[in-house]
Design a protein around this motif. Structure first.
Motif, PDB file in Angstrom:
ATOM      1  N   LEU A 198       0.835  -1.192   0.000  1.00  0.00           N
ATOM      2  CA  LEU A 198       0.000   0.000   0.000  1.00  0.00           C
ATOM      3  C   LEU A 198       0.876   1.251   0.000  1.00  0.00           C
ATOM      4  O   LEU A 198       0.576   2.226  -0.709  1.00  0.00           O
ATOM      5  N   ILE A 199       1.942   1.237   0.783  1.00  0.00           N
ATOM      6  CA  ILE A 199       2.862   2.382   0.791  1.00  0.00           C
ATOM      7  C   ILE A 199       3.437   2.605  -0.595  1.00  0.00           C
ATOM      8  O   ILE A 199       3.516   3.746  -1.081  1.00  0.00           O
ATOM      9  N   ALA A 200       3.825   1.527  -1.282  1.00  0.00           N
ATOM     10  CA  ALA A 200       4.383   1.654  -2.633  1.00  0.00           C
ATOM     11  C   ALA A 200       3.362   2.286  -3.578  1.00  0.00           C
ATOM     12  O   ALA A 200       3.702   3.171  -4.382  1.00  0.00           O
ATOM     13  N   ASP A 201       2.104   1.853  -3.490  1.00  0.00           N
ATOM     14  CA  ASP A 201       1.058   2.430  -4.339  1.00  0.00           C
ATOM     15  C   ASP A 201       0.841   3.903  -4.012  1.00  0.00           C
ATOM     16  O   ASP A 201       0.683   4.747  -4.909  1.00  0.00           O
ATOM     17  N   PHE A 202       0.832   4.223  -2.726  1.00  0.00           N
ATOM     18  CA  PHE A 202       0.589   5.602  -2.315  1.00  0.00           C
ATOM     19  C   PHE A 202       1.723   6.521  -2.763  1.00  0.00           C
ATOM     20  O   PHE A 202       1.469   7.629  -3.271  1.00  0.00           O
ATOM     21  N   ILE A 203       2.969   6.081  -2.571  1.00  0.00           N
ATOM     22  CA  ILE A 203       4.112   6.908  -2.974  1.00  0.00           C
ATOM     23  C   ILE A 203       4.112   7.113  -4.484  1.00  0.00           C
ATOM     24  O   ILE A 203       4.365   8.227  -4.981  1.00  0.00           O
ATOM     25  N   ALA A 204       3.813   6.063  -5.244  1.00  0.00           N
ATOM     26  CA  ALA A 204       3.734   6.199  -6.703  1.00  0.00           C
ATOM     27  C   ALA A 204       2.652   7.203  -7.092  1.00  0.00           C
ATOM     28  O   ALA A 204       2.834   8.010  -8.015  1.00  0.00           O
ATOM     29  N   PHE A 205       1.529   7.166  -6.379  1.00  0.00           N
ATOM     30  CA  PHE A 205       0.425   8.089  -6.661  1.00  0.00           C
ATOM     31  C   PHE A 205       0.846   9.534  -6.413  1.00  0.00           C
ATOM     32  O   PHE A 205       0.574  10.422  -7.237  1.00  0.00           O
ATOM     33  N   THR A 206       1.515   9.790  -5.285  1.00  0.00           N
ATOM     34  CA  THR A 206       1.940  11.160  -4.978  1.00  0.00           C
ATOM     35  C   THR A 206       3.023  11.633  -5.945  1.00  0.00           C
ATOM     36  O   THR A 206       3.037  12.804  -6.343  1.00  0.00           O
ATOM     37  N   GLU A 207       3.933  10.733  -6.328  1.00  0.00           N
ATOM     38  CA  GLU A 207       4.958  11.105  -7.308  1.00  0.00           C
ATOM     39  C   GLU A 207       4.326  11.474  -8.647  1.00  0.00           C
ATOM     40  O   GLU A 207       4.712  12.470  -9.279  1.00  0.00           O
ATOM     41  N   ASN A 208       3.375  10.691  -9.079  1.00  0.00           N
ATOM     42  CA  ASN A 208       2.740  10.933 -10.384  1.00  0.00           C
ATOM     43  C   ASN A 208       1.888  12.198 -10.397  1.00  0.00           C
ATOM     44  O   ASN A 208       1.587  12.730 -11.470  1.00  0.00           O
ATOM     45  N   ASN A 213       2.886  15.048  -9.347  1.00  0.00           N
ATOM     46  CA  ASN A 213       3.803  16.165  -9.630  1.00  0.00           C
ATOM     47  C   ASN A 213       3.488  17.405  -8.790  1.00  0.00           C
ATOM     48  O   ASN A 213       3.764  18.536  -9.217  1.00  0.00           O
ATOM     49  N   LEU A 214       2.934  17.197  -7.609  1.00  0.00           N
ATOM     50  CA  LEU A 214       2.578  18.312  -6.727  1.00  0.00           C
ATOM     51  C   LEU A 214       3.483  18.433  -5.513  1.00  0.00           C
ATOM     52  O   LEU A 214       3.378  19.418  -4.770  1.00  0.00           O
ATOM     53  N   PHE A 215       4.380  17.458  -5.311  1.00  0.00           N
ATOM     54  CA  PHE A 215       5.172  17.423  -4.087  1.00  0.00           C
ATOM     55  C   PHE A 215       6.656  17.266  -4.411  1.00  0.00           C
ATOM     56  O   PHE A 215       7.023  16.607  -5.384  1.00  0.00           O
ATOM     57  N   LEU A 216       7.494  17.870  -3.581  1.00  0.00           N
ATOM     58  CA  LEU A 216       8.938  17.771  -3.764  1.00  0.00           C
ATOM     59  C   LEU A 216       9.396  16.328  -3.581  1.00  0.00           C
ATOM     60  O   LEU A 216       8.887  15.601  -2.722  1.00  0.00           O
ATOM     61  N   ILE A 229       8.663  13.511  -0.503  1.00  0.00           N
ATOM     62  CA  ILE A 229       8.101  12.183  -0.732  1.00  0.00           C
ATOM     63  C   ILE A 229       9.040  11.107  -0.198  1.00  0.00           C
ATOM     64  O   ILE A 229       8.603  10.132   0.414  1.00  0.00           O
ATOM     65  N   ARG A 230      10.336  11.267  -0.413  1.00  0.00           N
ATOM     66  CA  ARG A 230      11.295  10.263   0.068  1.00  0.00           C
ATOM     67  C   ARG A 230      11.272  10.172   1.593  1.00  0.00           C
ATOM     68  O   ARG A 230      11.304   9.080   2.163  1.00  0.00           O
ATOM     69  N   THR A 231      11.256  11.326   2.252  1.00  0.00           N
ATOM     70  CA  THR A 231      11.235  11.330   3.712  1.00  0.00           C
ATOM     71  C   THR A 231       9.949  10.715   4.242  1.00  0.00           C
ATOM     72  O   THR A 231       9.966   9.937   5.202  1.00  0.00           O
ATOM     73  N   LEU A 232       8.821  11.046   3.611  1.00  0.00           N
ATOM     74  CA  LEU A 232       7.545  10.463   4.020  1.00  0.00           C
ATOM     75  C   LEU A 232       7.548   8.955   3.810  1.00  0.00           C
ATOM     76  O   LEU A 232       7.085   8.196   4.677  1.00  0.00           O
ATOM     77  N   ARG A 233       8.077   8.498   2.685  1.00  0.00           N
ATOM     78  CA  ARG A 233       8.140   7.058   2.413  1.00  0.00           C
ATOM     79  C   ARG A 233       8.965   6.347   3.488  1.00  0.00           C
ATOM     80  O   ARG A 233       8.553   5.289   4.002  1.00  0.00           O
ATOM     81  N   GLN A 260      -3.365  14.024   5.704  1.00  0.00           N
ATOM     82  CA  GLN A 260      -4.457  14.990   5.624  1.00  0.00           C
ATOM     83  C   GLN A 260      -4.046  16.216   4.816  1.00  0.00           C
ATOM     84  O   GLN A 260      -4.839  16.753   4.032  1.00  0.00           O
ATOM     85  N   ALA A 261      -2.784  16.648   4.977  1.00  0.00           N
ATOM     86  CA  ALA A 261      -2.294  17.786   4.198  1.00  0.00           C
ATOM     87  C   ALA A 261      -2.201  17.431   2.712  1.00  0.00           C
ATOM     88  O   ALA A 261      -2.540  18.248   1.848  1.00  0.00           O
ATOM     89  N   ILE A 262      -1.743  16.218   2.416  1.00  0.00           N
ATOM     90  CA  ILE A 262      -1.676  15.770   1.023  1.00  0.00           C
ATOM     91  C   ILE A 262      -3.068  15.701   0.412  1.00  0.00           C
ATOM     92  O   ILE A 262      -3.291  16.140  -0.724  1.00  0.00           O
ATOM     93  N   SER A 263      -4.010  15.168   1.163  1.00  0.00           N
ATOM     94  CA  SER A 263      -5.381  15.072   0.683  1.00  0.00           C
ATOM     95  C   SER A 263      -5.950  16.450   0.365  1.00  0.00           C
ATOM     96  O   SER A 263      -6.622  16.650  -0.658  1.00  0.00           O
ATOM     97  N   GLU A 264      -5.653  17.427   1.237  1.00  0.00           N
ATOM     98  CA  GLU A 264      -6.155  18.783   1.015  1.00  0.00           C
ATOM     99  C   GLU A 264      -5.493  19.414  -0.207  1.00  0.00           C
ATOM    100  O   GLU A 264      -6.160  20.100  -0.998  1.00  0.00           O
TER     101      GLU A 264
END
Length: 315
Positions: free
Chosen positions: A232-242, A244-247, A251-255, A296-300
């Motif tokens: 699930l983490i892998a899917d979520f990180i891929a989603f946030t990377e794709n 293109n809204l986050f540094l 993303i690496r630190t969150l992962r 929650q911040a990412i969702s917003e």
């Protein structure tokens, strides 16, 4: 920071550093593997050890020199040395030399007796150019007279480590970690409405399991994945990377924080009853709380971006 690392420091402060390493089990050894811009990257031993040190599946911690040295001054960690600027540079060059010798031994089957760093260089426009090292005399260090008396004592603000051991938290460090959480959150800390009643009952493993379930539910809601745990983490990180809204550094630190939190909560506490020391419980609950806040911040952010895109299309 000029580093391609799997994680980066969250914030400054020895308290932040102590809480970060406090989420790992007592006795965990943290081995330094890189040092850039007065910041050190550690890899936690005994987690995915078959993989190379920088592999994202390993568990890492990044910390500023000043924060680790402050923790050492307070007796919260062991295995740390405070060095002068020259001492740190000498240690860094020695480490680089050893890593080159290790690489040559792997490639050639025989370990050379020595290696001259002056032989290092780079190719520029088809021409090999040697790397020019600053003289060690240019680095700040102690000064002595002919009799060995100290005339000038250089600041020891650079981080070094014992060659024979990594860094660990001390028993005093664990006690201080618990008091930090009490100072920040009070004697009856509040983490999440579904978790707080369980914490008050001191059923710490159950509280961590509940927090893990809350976080997984939020992740599935955001990235529409049906996976669990590390997948699930892998899917979520891929989603946030794709998106293109986050540094990339964010993303690496969150992962890394998600992977370490899930590794402990799911692997240690998800399938059985376990007694967890109160300091580590608060460190893990604090980590879960930070992860949920970031979700929650990412969702917003995603919601606002989606709304702006829709308004642009309608306009």
């Amino acid at each position: 920071m000029h580093a391609n690392w799997p994680t980066y420091p969250r914030e400054h402060g020895w308290q932040v550093f102590l809480a970060t390493i406090g989420s790992f089990p007592e006795g965990t050894v943290f081995r330094p593997i890189d040092d850039i811009d007065r910041c050190t990257l550690f890899v936690a031993e005994n987690y995915e050890n078959r993989r190379e040190d920088f592999h994202p599946r390993r568990l890492h911690v990044a910390a500023w020199h000043e924060d680790v040295l402050a923790a050492d001054d307070l007796g919260l960690v062991t295995g740390v040395q405070a060095l002068t600027e020259r001492g740190h540079e000498e240690r860094s060059r020695s480490t680089l030399r050893e890593s080159i010798l290790d690489q040559l031994e792997r490639e050639e089957g025989v370990r050379p007796s020595s290696f001259n760093l002056d032989d290092l260089g780079f190719v520029h426009q088809g021409e090999f150019r040697r790397y020019h090292w600053r003289s060690l005399e240019d680095y700040d260090d102690d000064e002595q007279d002919a009799d060995g008396n100290i005339l000038y004592e250089a600041p020891r603000t650079w981080l070094g480590f014992s060659a024979s051991e990594g860094m660990q938290m001390t028993p005093h460090g664990w006690r201080r970690l618990e008091s930090l959480w009490i100072e920040e959150l009070g004697e009856a800390p509040s983490f999440h409405p579904r978790v707080d009643p369980i914490v008050r009952l001191e059923m710490y493993d159950s509280a961590l399991r509940e927090y893990g379930a809350i976080i997984e539910s939020k992740m599935r809601q955001i990235c529409a994945s049906s996976k669990h745990g590390q997948q699930l983490i892998a899917d979520f990180i891929a989603f946030t990377e794709n998106s293109n809204l986050f540094l990339a550094s964010y993303i690496r630190t969150l992962r890394n924080e998600m992977r370490s939190g899930f590794a402990f909560v799911r692997n240690e506490f998800a399938h059985g009853v376990a007694a967890i020391p109160r300091p580590r419980t608060f460190a893990l609950l604090g980590q879960m709380m930070r992860i949920l806040d970031q979700l929650q911040a990412i969702s917003e952010t995603l919601r606002k971006h989606s709304r702006s895109a829709l308004e642009g299309d309608l306009g």
